[in-house]
Design a protein around this motif. Sequence first.
Motif, PDB file in Angstrom:
ATOM      1  N   GLY A 241       6.170  -8.065  -4.402  1.00  0.00           N
ATOM      2  CA  GLY A 241       4.766  -8.359  -4.676  1.00  0.00           C
ATOM      3  C   GLY A 241       3.956  -8.576  -3.416  1.00  0.00           C
ATOM      4  O   GLY A 241       2.779  -8.198  -3.351  1.00  0.00           O
TER       5      GLY A 241
ATOM      6  N   ASN B 177       5.674 -16.513 -13.561  1.00  0.00           N
ATOM      7  CA  ASN B 177       5.154 -16.665 -12.200  1.00  0.00           C
ATOM      8  C   ASN B 177       4.474 -18.019 -12.031  1.00  0.00           C
ATOM      9  O   ASN B 177       4.602 -18.673 -10.993  1.00  0.00           O
ATOM     10  CB  ASN B 177       4.169 -15.537 -11.878  1.00  0.00           C
TER      11      ASN B 177
ATOM     12  N   GLY C 187       5.743 -12.315 -18.023  1.00  0.00           N
ATOM     13  CA  GLY C 187       5.854 -12.384 -16.562  1.00  0.00           C
ATOM     14  C   GLY C 187       4.806 -13.275 -15.934  1.00  0.00           C
ATOM     15  O   GLY C 187       5.070 -13.985 -14.961  1.00  0.00           O
TER      16      GLY C 187
ATOM     17  N   ARG D 141       8.377  -8.288 -14.544  1.00  0.00           N
ATOM     18  CA  ARG D 141       7.125  -7.918 -13.880  1.00  0.00           C
ATOM     19  C   ARG D 141       6.105  -7.312 -14.844  1.00  0.00           C
ATOM     20  O   ARG D 141       4.933  -7.661 -14.821  1.00  0.00           O
ATOM     21  CB  ARG D 141       7.409  -6.932 -12.740  1.00  0.00           C
ATOM     22  N   ASP D 142       6.512  -6.364 -15.657  1.00  0.00           N
ATOM     23  CA  ASP D 142       5.572  -5.624 -16.493  1.00  0.00           C
ATOM     24  C   ASP D 142       5.532  -6.119 -17.933  1.00  0.00           C
ATOM     25  O   ASP D 142       5.011  -5.432 -18.810  1.00  0.00           O
ATOM     26  CB  ASP D 142       5.924  -4.130 -16.468  1.00  0.00           C
TER      27      ASP D 142
ATOM     28  N   GLY E 116       4.146 -14.537  -5.511  1.00  0.00           N
ATOM     29  CA  GLY E 116       4.956 -13.383  -5.846  1.00  0.00           C
ATOM     30  C   GLY E 116       6.248 -13.314  -5.056  1.00  0.00           C
ATOM     31  O   GLY E 116       6.606 -14.230  -4.311  1.00  0.00           O
ATOM     32  N   THR E 117       6.936 -12.201  -5.217  1.00  0.00           N
ATOM     33  CA  THR E 117       8.206 -11.932  -4.545  1.00  0.00           C
ATOM     34  C   THR E 117       7.943 -11.111  -3.285  1.00  0.00           C
ATOM     35  O   THR E 117       6.796 -10.810  -2.948  1.00  0.00           O
ATOM     36  CB  THR E 117       9.123 -11.141  -5.480  1.00  0.00           C
TER      37      THR E 117
ATOM     38  N   LEU F  67      11.828 -12.841 -11.791  1.00  0.00           N
ATOM     39  CA  LEU F  67      10.420 -12.455 -11.889  1.00  0.00           C
ATOM     40  C   LEU F  67      10.256 -10.947 -11.869  1.00  0.00           C
ATOM     41  O   LEU F  67       9.390 -10.396 -12.566  1.00  0.00           O
ATOM     42  CB  LEU F  67       9.622 -13.100 -10.753  1.00  0.00           C
ATOM     43  N   GLU F  68      11.067 -10.259 -11.072  1.00  0.00           N
ATOM     44  CA  GLU F  68      10.959  -8.796 -11.038  1.00  0.00           C
ATOM     45  C   GLU F  68      11.428  -8.176 -12.355  1.00  0.00           C
ATOM     46  O   GLU F  68      10.923  -7.137 -12.765  1.00  0.00           O
ATOM     47  CB  GLU F  68      11.761  -8.229  -9.863  1.00  0.00           C
TER      48      GLU F  68
ATOM     49  N   PHE G  70       4.221  -0.140  -6.464  1.00  0.00           N
ATOM     50  CA  PHE G  70       5.524  -0.739  -6.699  1.00  0.00           C
ATOM     51  C   PHE G  70       6.655   0.083  -6.074  1.00  0.00           C
ATOM     52  O   PHE G  70       7.505  -0.448  -5.350  1.00  0.00           O
ATOM     53  CB  PHE G  70       5.746  -0.883  -8.209  1.00  0.00           C
TER      54      PHE G  70
END
Length: 592
Positions: free
Chosen positions: A72, A526, A522, A517-518, A68-69, A513-514, A82
């Motif tokens: 994350g 990742n 995504g 995210r949802d 993740g970031t 990626l952000e 979040f």
Amino acid sequence: MAGLIPQHFIDELVNRVDIVDVIDTRVPLKKAGRDFTACCPFHNEKTPSFTVSPEKQFYHCFGCGAHGTAIGFLMDYEHMEFVDAIETLASQIGLEVPREAGDNQPTRSHQPLYDLMLQCSEHFQHQLREHQQSERAVSYLKQRGLSGEVARDFGIGYAAPGWDNLINALGSSAEQKNLLLEGGMLIKRDDGSGLYDRFRDRIMFPIRDRRGRTIAFGGRILGDEKPKYLNSPETPVFHKGQELYGLYEARQAVRNLERLLVVEGYMDVVALAQFDIRYAVATLGTSTTKEHLERMYRVVPEVVFCFDGDRAGREAAWRALENALPVMQEGREARFLFLPDGEDPDTLIRQEGKEAFEVRISNALNLSDYLYDKLLQEVDMKRVEGRARLVEIAKPLLAKLPKGVFHHLMQERLARLSGIDSAQLASMIGGESGSGPQRRTETKIRPKADRGGNQSPSMVRHAITLLLLRPELANQVGDQTGLEQIDMAGIPLLQELIGVVQSGGVSSTAAILERWRDRPEGRHLNKLASTPLDLPEAGAEQEFLDTLQGLKRQYADQRREALLYKQRDQELSGDEKNELQQLFREKAARHK
């Protein structure tokens, strides 16, 4: 929706935050070539397989697959939500998180209210130490066996007798009085003549949110007045159906929480903490809601409900079970502990101690046993009618479960109990379909098969991977990518990625990626970000452009073959004939 964090701010935050700094303060990192490594904080290992890439602003564990970031990482390591992760990172680099209302106007900040609620907590703690009548409160806490350390950890205080102690201490202006009223600390007199303190002559338990901010209070009366316990009302920062007393303290006390024990009240939480059971939480005068459960399961995989063994306790347990069913996804466990009649966690742990009490927790009924044990008590299993009745009363409960393995196993158990073939039972009660959360359809990034069923290597996937790892490559394409006419799986995502990068604001793997995210894609992005790509720095641009050209050629070949195949059975239209001729000319030009 009011209160949304603008996407441009999230982009800016991810671009400015250094993931190495974020992780290194929590998990010491060692330099290893371009990247940094450590033993993974998410599973036990002796050889480091946890890698942090400053170039991608991305972490990945080759052992357990965690990735993740920076956002994350805080969500997984600190069990933050979040928005909390966003606010934490922003505060570290001195940014204020903006909010948007539905009309694009900034929403009002609640920070002054948070600040004042903290002052209220400090005031009550000072009263417990210094007020001339606080000895009664101190004596009560000592009688309950509370140490000064536990009282400090939970911020326990005292609201002295009187109608205006808090007003006099903190209501120095009309603005302050209005904030105290908004925060539920004051009450308007019925005749409108003024305000008075809500909490009087009570032991005060501050209620803290996930970030440790004081948002409300619970007060335990010292005399014989009613109610025995008094909670803050709903306020702009306190929603009792979502908050849990003791959750913040549990996360502070236990780094790697494995379970949470849900008890009835403040004193149960504090008394268990006194005996070093630091993972108890309490709902705030309400039944356990779906929001409570989702919040707990974001922190731990196991929730144990603790109830009195009397009728009221059994009824409360069943309500908890019904509310838990819709959130029982794979990897989550719920269990039920019933105490002896007349006992509560506070009294029982004083009698038998921590070890014996934790044996009770370990032996608590799991959800499936509790559900079927209770249902079996309501039917006569010796009779056909009783077994049919079991299916009927179990059906609406199973329908609440999310589709998945647990739902299937619960249905299989019902089949065994009722003596019905599992396939027949599934058809009678609707298979595994339920009213719980459904898995979203995942967008597969892969090329379509040709008529023979063969899959060619996914150039779409390769192009997306290149762009994901080197976002700046999008700027080499120009406005016209030539991908608009290509009908292949993954092409819309590739086009959107190019457009997002070209529009500015997204300059790293983490920022991309952000953005996704949802969204269903995504998960695949990742996974691609975790894939090592052995490509020389100087060759990335040409590789990307060549891949795009290859996609265009691949589609042209597929389209030409499709038109030829159609021509065998039916007459092509004029446009289709022209298109086919053009495709042949382009093929011939490529082979010159």
